[in-house]
Motif scaffolding. Structure first.
Motif, PDB file in Angstrom:
ATOM      1  N   ASP A  42      -4.738  13.332   5.962  1.00 22.80           N
ATOM      2  CA  ASP A  42      -4.377  12.021   6.489  1.00 22.80           C
ATOM      3  C   ASP A  42      -2.996  12.083   7.150  1.00 22.80           C
ATOM      4  O   ASP A  42      -2.315  13.108   7.105  1.00 22.80           O
ATOM      5  CB  ASP A  42      -4.444  10.945   5.388  1.00 22.80           C
ATOM      6  N   ASP A  57      -1.451   4.180   8.814  1.00 22.18           N
ATOM      7  CA  ASP A  57      -1.401   5.632   8.989  1.00 22.18           C
ATOM      8  C   ASP A  57      -1.882   6.372   7.755  1.00 22.18           C
ATOM      9  O   ASP A  57      -2.318   7.522   7.859  1.00 22.18           O
ATOM     10  CB  ASP A  57       0.019   6.063   9.354  1.00 22.18           C
ATOM     11  N   ASN A  58      -1.748   5.755   6.613  1.00 19.01           N
ATOM     12  CA  ASN A  58      -2.207   6.417   5.382  1.00 19.01           C
ATOM     13  C   ASN A  58      -3.724   6.613   5.375  1.00 19.01           C
ATOM     14  O   ASN A  58      -4.237   7.434   4.613  1.00 19.01           O
ATOM     15  CB  ASN A  58      -1.800   5.604   4.160  1.00 19.01           C
ATOM     16  N   ASP A 104       0.836  -1.200   0.000  1.00 17.03           N
ATOM     17  CA  ASP A 104       0.000   0.000   0.000  1.00 17.03           C
ATOM     18  C   ASP A 104       0.869   1.248   0.000  1.00 17.03           C
ATOM     19  O   ASP A 104       1.881   1.327   0.709  1.00 17.03           O
ATOM     20  CB  ASP A 104      -0.913  -0.015   1.233  1.00 17.03           C
ATOM     21  N   ALA A 145       1.718  13.696   3.455  1.00 21.41           N
ATOM     22  CA  ALA A 145       0.300  13.755   3.798  1.00 21.41           C
ATOM     23  C   ALA A 145      -0.512  14.300   2.611  1.00 21.41           C
ATOM     24  O   ALA A 145      -0.051  15.181   1.881  1.00 21.41           O
ATOM     25  CB  ALA A 145       0.106  14.629   5.036  1.00 21.41           C
ATOM     26  N   GLY A 200      -0.394  10.078   6.394  1.00 21.30           N
ATOM     27  CA  GLY A 200       0.619   9.457   5.556  1.00 21.30           C
ATOM     28  C   GLY A 200       1.794  10.372   5.314  1.00 21.30           C
ATOM     29  O   GLY A 200       1.820  11.543   5.715  1.00 21.30           O
ATOM     30  N   SER A 201       2.792   9.815   4.597  1.00 17.39           N
ATOM     31  CA  SER A 201       3.986  10.591   4.287  1.00 17.39           C
ATOM     32  C   SER A 201       4.286  10.391   2.796  1.00 17.39           C
ATOM     33  O   SER A 201       4.631   9.272   2.369  1.00 17.39           O
ATOM     34  CB  SER A 201       5.182  10.136   5.140  1.00 17.39           C
ATOM     35  N   ASP A 250      -6.855   4.261   1.977  1.00 19.52           N
ATOM     36  CA  ASP A 250      -5.573   3.655   2.306  1.00 19.52           C
ATOM     37  C   ASP A 250      -5.666   2.939   3.661  1.00 19.52           C
ATOM     38  O   ASP A 250      -6.652   3.082   4.397  1.00 19.52           O
ATOM     39  CB  ASP A 250      -4.485   4.719   2.339  1.00 19.52           C
ATOM     40  N   ASN A 286       0.424   5.750  -0.060  1.00 20.07           N
ATOM     41  CA  ASN A 286      -0.549   6.809   0.242  1.00 20.07           C
ATOM     42  C   ASN A 286      -0.957   7.497  -1.062  1.00 20.07           C
ATOM     43  O   ASN A 286      -0.481   8.589  -1.400  1.00 20.07           O
ATOM     44  CB  ASN A 286       0.058   7.803   1.233  1.00 20.07           C
ATOM     45  N   ASP A 308     -10.729   7.584   4.014  1.00 17.24           N
ATOM     46  CA  ASP A 308      -9.479   7.413   3.282  1.00 17.24           C
ATOM     47  C   ASP A 308      -9.333   5.923   2.988  1.00 17.24           C
ATOM     48  O   ASP A 308      -9.313   5.097   3.910  1.00 17.24           O
ATOM     49  CB  ASP A 308      -8.297   7.934   4.100  1.00 17.24           C
TER      50      ASP A 308
END
Length: 871
Positions: A427, A379-380, A340, A432, A429-430, A376, A342, A374
């Motif tokens: 979100d 964290d995403n 997965d 974001a 993610g990195s 994903d 982001n 979201d």
């Protein structure tokens, strides 16, 4: 069919019982089968959640769903029952296998409460197994050892569990058996096992039928024909390095990325050792769309875009076989695990918006319910949400990814009439990803505008004989207010049309303003009427406006002409008498008809369709007057049959016909014809001065003509008497007696129809039986057309002398009046009426001559020449 699916679903519900709520992790869980019809019961949410059913509508109890998502389930606000809103296809809702869950978010206001419900959709056996091909060829070398296995094409069944492919069956044969294998995902595939050695020289091909059966009730199946071709031996088969390969691939990998390099070896040389790679029949279509195998190198390349959220694992079935004869394919599996990334920004959905907001709403009033999602994972997929500064609103959360937008202070419409609230979802993610959405919150006003129609009045034209229920027009009104204050409903004011309620004539759609005719209109009964239409808004208090609708009925040619004169008395033929002495232009009668239609549809034209003699009569196309074209001749039939058609001017034209039987008579009896059946107006039946003058004139002319004939006859008889005495004519035998009348016997023996040869002159002697005063002999001159006339001209003649052989040659020019070969048409202007014709017909002339004269035909006992004047 769909009916059988519904019966299976109903049977499933009866066996499983009603869905029972299961409270798991603070939420309700229900189980329903797929393919239920609209309105099918799922659960009683009002009872299971402990809500008061009577307040559900007021508290706006509803299901919260994402924008654009299909609403498979719906709640009845009257009883709190959760029911199927549209058919649920499990294979469409949940593409991947496993448990299929529908997550519902239930929202109720005043106070605001949020409930979570899971509905598990169970699979039913609504799909039969299908093979990629109905027929395919399997090549087997004759050197194949007993027990050799040959993988067959797998059948695909969208159903899951026991409803998917359960087993395979092979038709009976003497060479092969079938073994069913199970994959790691519990799916089944079949392998053909060689049980008896093959001999290509004895039999080159074998045909077997492969049947795939699922485990559903009732059981469904699919078939494929397999043609096993026996090939010459290729005694080495390729071999993969390992039977199972595993590889990881990020979901955002571009097309053309190398997934894995496969390697298989073959101990043979030449074409028998050259290996080709391809997908086996077990590979599903989705895999073939995403991946591609280079046939010669064995490289597996990415072909289409990957989506971790749709499927996180792809299983590839690859086969390798050499290029030699009787090549045997070997298989391996490649498991592609997706990683997965982001790549999905948060989605902000305004689940419920309570706008506009009253300007006197207290702080804490719920404006909207907002959901964020979201796709994903990890964290995403974790999202935080916030609103922009400088607005009297804030976000409050009670469940994960669900927020409510509430007011923080009192609103003032006179200061700000509308707010644009910016909502930001970000979100974890990195890097974001974030999504911004703007919500417009207007401040509502009171209902201070009445509806207004687009026209001050409406005029509608409807063709008669319209179909009941057909739309005839549409009225429309506008309301400057918004929301419910601008929602208009249309209605028709009470009233009566020709004593009937207006609701029996027209109706109106309360939402659209379309008007419909409830009955078929008849122009002959009603030509126009008007109704009052009212438009009322849904504000409080409600405001309304009225408009007048004028409806005009247009005529249609739906009535055929009706003949009112002549009307047959006894039977289907109207009769009429016509005098044989009628002149050209004589009015026989008038055909009269009426048409209930109007305009061109009632304009009538008359036409003579059939006639015994078309040269005798003419029919006026506009008035229907039947007149004679010429005088009657002796050879004309005494009964004339006519067929008259009356035709209107409509499109298409309608017509009516009447048959007339005209009898040609010598005298007119004192009876009425069928033409008099139609009553005339009083003024037409009364005698007019013109008629009286005409009768007096005709009577005077007839009397003068009769007196002249008598005087001329007396002078001629007197002059011939002296002539016959000088020539030695015997007075007792030859005489002319104008005053004496023949007896009835002599009239019966008269031979008036005896005619001399055409174009000749004949002398006719007429004797009066019983003696009388001395008479005269007349010479009759007849033209070639004399057969058409009873009497042409009479001239006194003298009997021939003894020394005269041909009296015609001795005639002097002054003694014989030559008759023209062409008879002129008689002048009909002096023709007397029928009452005077009877008096003229009584006038008869008797002539006599010497017996034994030299004229052809001799002297008869008595001959009467009548109708001397009237033809």
């Amino acid at each position: 069919g769909r009916g059988q699916l519904f019966l299976r679903s109903l049977l499933f519900l009866l066996l499983a019982g009603p869905p029972t709520p299961c409270l798991a992790s603070g939420q309700l869980h229900y189980i329903v089968p797929e393919e239920l019809e609209h309105g099918a019961f799922v659960a009683n949410l009002g009872e299971d959640l402990g809500l008061d059913v009577s307040t559900l509508s007021a508290r706006r109890f509803r299901i919260v769903s994402r924008a654009g998502a299909r609403q498979h389930l719906e709640v009845n606000l009257e009883n709190g029952i959760l029911f199927v809103n549209e058919r649920i296809d499990r294979e469409e809702v949940c593409e991947a296998g496993g448990t299929c869950l529908l997550h519902l978010q239930l929202l109720v206001e005043s106070p605001l409460e949020l409930y979570r419900v899971e509905v598990e959709v169970l699979d039913i056996n609504d799909h039969a197994p299908t093979f990629p091909w109905q027929e395919y060829v399997l090549e087997v070398a004759e050197s194949a050892v007993l027990g050799a296995r040959f993988p067959l094409e797998s059948a695909q069944d969208p159903d899951v569990g026991t409803n998917s492919v359960h087993t395979y069956r092979l038709s009976p044969n003497g060479f092969f058996s079938l073994e069913v294998q199970t994959r790691s995902d519990a799916s089944k595939f079949a392998e053909l096992v060689l049980e008896r050695a093959l001999d290509r020289e004895q039999q080159r091909a074998h045909q077997v039928l492969l049947t795939a059966l699922d485990g559903g009730v009732p059981e469904r199946s699919g078939t494929a024909h397999i043609l096993v071709t026996v090939l010459d031996a290729n005694d080495n088969v390729p071999a993969f390095d390992q039977p199972l390969y595993g590889v990881s691939l990020p979901e955002d990998a571009p097309a053309g990325t190398l997934v894995i390099q496969l390697n298989a070896t073959d101990l043979d040389e030449g074409p028998n050792g050259e290996i080709e790679y391809s997908f086996s029949g077990h590979a599903p279509p989705r895999v073939r769309d995403l991946f591609h195998i280079e046939p010669r190198s064995g490289q597996v390349l990415l072909k289409g875009p990957l989506d971790y959220e749709r499927a996180s694992l792809h299983e590839l079935y690859v086969q390798a076989k050499d290029r030699g004869p009787s090549a045997v394919a070997v298989h391996c599996r490649v498991l592609v695990h997706l990683l997965d990334v982001n790549d999905n920004a948060p989605e902000v959905t305004l689940t419920s918006v309570s706008t506009p907001v009253l300007e006197d709403a207290p702080p804490g009033t719920v404006i909207a319910v907002i959901s964020v999602l979201d796709r994903d994972s990890g964290d995403n997929g974790r999202v935080i949400c916030e609103v922009g500064p400088d607005v009297p609103f804030e976000l409050r959360t009670s469940f994960r990814n669900y927020y409510t937008l509430v007011t923080t202070q009192a609103l003032d419409r006179e200061v700000v009439s509308e707010y644009n609230v910016s909502i930001t979802a970000r979100d974890m993610g990195s890097p974001a990803l974030l999504t911004r959405s703007t919500l417009t919150v207007p401040v509502s006003d009171v209902n201070d505008n009445a509806p207004r129609f687009l026209q001050p009045s409406y005029s509608i034209y409807v063709m008669e004989n319209n179909a009941p229920g057909a739309s005839i027009c549409s009225v429309s009104a506008l309301d400057p207010d918004c929301q419910q204050n601008a929602y208009l409903s249309y209605s028709i004011a009470d009233g009566h049309i020709h004593g009937m309620p207006v609701g029996t004539y027209v109706s109106i759609n309360s939402d659209s303003g379309h008007m419909y005719a409830l009955r078929s209109l008849d122009y002959e009964q009603i030509r126009s009427f008007q109704i009052q239409v009212q438009a009322q808004d849904a504000g409080f208090p409600p405001l309304s406006a009225n408009v007048t609708v004028h409806i005009f009925v247009l005529d249609q040619n739906d009535n055929a002409p009706v003949i009112v004169s002549p009307m047959p008395r006894n039977g289907s033929v109207a009769t009429e008498l016509v005098l044989r002495s009628a002149r050209p232009g004589y009015l026989v009668g008038t055909v009269s008809a009426v048409d209930a239609d109007a305009g061109l549809n009632s304009r009538l034209s008359y036409q003579l369709l059939q006639a015994t003699d078309f040269t005798l009569f003419s029919l006026a196309p506009d008035t229907g007057e039947l007149r004679t074209l010429r005088s009657f001749l002796e050879q004309d039939a005494t009964r004339q049959q006519l067929l008259v058609q009356v035709r209107d001017g409509g499109q298409p034209a309608l017509s009516a016909t009447v048959s007339l039987l005209l009898s040609v008579v010598e005298t007119m009896p004192q009876t009425l014809s069928d033409f008099s059946e139609f009553s005339l107006p009083p003024e037409a039946s009364s005698s007019s001065p013109v008629t009286l003058y005409l009768l007096v004139s005709l009577g005077s002319i007839s009397f003068t003509f009769l007196l002249a004939i008598l005087i001329l006859t007396a002078i001629r008889c007197r002059g011939e008497r002296h002539s016959h005495q000088g020539d030695g004519c015997s007075p007792p035998r030859c005489h002319c007696c104008p005053g004496s009348r023949p007896s009835s016997d002599s009239l019966k023996t008269s031979n008036l129809m005896a005619q001399p040869p055409m174009g000749t002159t004949a002398a006719t002697c007429l004797d009066v039986p019983g003696g009388g005063p001395p008479g005269y002999c007349y010479k009759v001159f007849l033209s070639p057309e004399s057969a058409q006339s009873n009497f042409m001209f009479l001239k006194p003649c003298s009997p021939p002398k003894n020394n005269e052989k041909d009296p015609g040659k001795q005639s002097r020019p002054g003694q014989h009046l030559q008759v023209s070969k062409q008879i002129k048409q008689p002048n009909m202007d002096w023709l007397p009426p029928s009452t005077q014709q009877l008096a003229l017909k009584r006038y008869q002339i008797w002539h006599c001559g010497n017996r034994g004269s030299g004229w052809k035909g001799g002297c008869g006992d008595g001959e009467v020449i009548s109708n001397a004047v009237l033809n």
